[in-house]
Design an enzyme around this catalytic site. Structure first.
Site, short mmCIF file in Angstrom:
data_model
loop_
_atom_site.label_atom_id
_atom_site.label_comp_id
_atom_site.label_asym_id
_atom_site.label_seq_id
_atom_site.Cartn_x
_atom_site.Cartn_y
_atom_site.Cartn_z
N HIS A 168 25.23 -69.90 -63.21
CA HIS A 168 23.83 -69.49 -63.32
C HIS A 168 23.35 -69.51 -64.76
O HIS A 168 24.13 -69.69 -65.70
CB HIS A 168 23.65 -68.07 -62.77
CG HIS A 168 23.78 -67.97 -61.29
ND1 HIS A 168 22.71 -68.10 -60.44
CD2 HIS A 168 24.87 -67.75 -60.52
CE1 HIS A 168 23.13 -67.97 -59.19
NE2 HIS A 168 24.43 -67.76 -59.21
N GLU A 250 26.49 -66.07 -66.07
CA GLU A 250 25.15 -66.31 -66.58
C GLU A 250 25.32 -66.92 -67.96
O GLU A 250 25.67 -66.24 -68.92
CB GLU A 250 24.37 -65.01 -66.66
CG GLU A 250 24.23 -64.25 -65.35
CD GLU A 250 23.17 -64.87 -64.45
OE1 GLU A 250 22.51 -65.84 -64.89
OE2 GLU A 250 22.99 -64.38 -63.33
#
Length: 286
Positions: A168, A250
């Site tokens: 992500h 992330e």
């Protein structure tokens, strides 16, 4: 709300998975989406035996990840933007019900998270296969939208993966920089039971933090995880429903101009893939 998206303050793994977003808006983190595809490791080539002749090719021998199965979950499907009705339908994540998926976030210039995650996932797949691993992609943008977050977990479980990494990029506020890894919390409720994966998932996450920072030259997030690069979540169905070690990474904040400049650079994305591959390798080495 129109389309579900990533939460700004808590990262692409933000507190909720159903925040409305368009490609140019900021986004709170939720889960990944896409179609299922299995990619196997390159064959070792035909071999012959003294009595049986040709022997079916197996995984490459002598490579560090030979015999290992790794699942890569690219966050979000590029087609989700066109299927708001479908991705807003709720699915069972064990302890409650949440939206099937979200659109993901984007840079202010319109470079979408779904495009970023698929590119990094392809680079990561190639690196892992070169090390002898069998690699499964949860999706390869080969279906109109999805898969939903519950199906994503099932794909990793069915593969019997040694490790699953969901790729992500975050959608937080300007000035919030750096990467972080989301770990599963201990959840035993409904159809969710993460008891057996909490420990190994944390080790996987720790290895990723070390190797990702080393490969990319970036630092753990300055806005979540208290500088550790680790964040524990109990509201993500992709983690709650997993029965194999799994984490989200992330890679940076798409809403911060400095991070966005890195995320949109092909050479940096290769470094990101290298860091994730190295982290997985370090975890599997024990």
């Amino acid at each position: 709300m129109a389309l579900a998206a990533c939460a700004a303050l808590a990262g692409c793994g933000g507190a909720a998975e159903s925040v409305t977003q368009t490609p140019s808006q900021s986004s709170p983190r939720t889960e990944a989406a896409g179609a299922a595809e299995t990619a196997t490791a390159p064959a070792a080539g035909p071999a012959t035996g003294p009595a049986t002749g040709a022997i079916p090719a197996g995984p490459p021998r002598g490579l560090p990840l030979a015999g290992r199965t790794i699942v890569i979950d690219p966050g979000h499907n590029p087609g989700n933007f066109r299927h708001s009705t479908e991705i807003n339908k709720k699915v069972n994540i064990g302890m409650n019900r949440k939206e099937c998926d979200t659109t993901g976030t984007s840079t202010n210039g319109g470079y979408t998270e779904a495009t970023f995650t698929l590119d990094v996932s392809h680079r990561l797949r190639d690196l892992l296969k070169a090390r002898g691993a069998k690699v499964v992609l949860v999706h390869d943008a080969d279906r109109p939208y999805g898969p939903c977050i519950d199906e994503r977990a099932r794909i990793g479980n069915a593969a019997g993966a040694d490790a699953v990494v969901s790729v992500h990029a975050d959608g937080s506020a300007v000035g919030n920089r750096g990467f972080h890894v989301i770990l599963p919390a201990r959840v035993q409720e409904g159809g969710a039971d993460t008891t057996k994966i909490v420990g190994p998932s944390r080790v996987l996450g720790e290895r990723l933090v070390t190797q990702f920072g080393r490969a990319t030259g970036t630092r753990p997030a300055n806005y979540i995880g208290s500088g550790t690069g680790l964040d524990v979540r109990k509201d993500l169905g992709g983690l709650n429903l997993s029965t194999v070690p799994k984490v989200f990474i992330e890679c940076g904040n798409m809403r911060d101009p400095k991070d966005a400049a890195l995320l949109t650079e092909a050479a940096w994305r290769q470094k990101a893939a290298q860091g994730i591959a190295d982290g997985i390798g370090a975890y599997l080495k024990g």
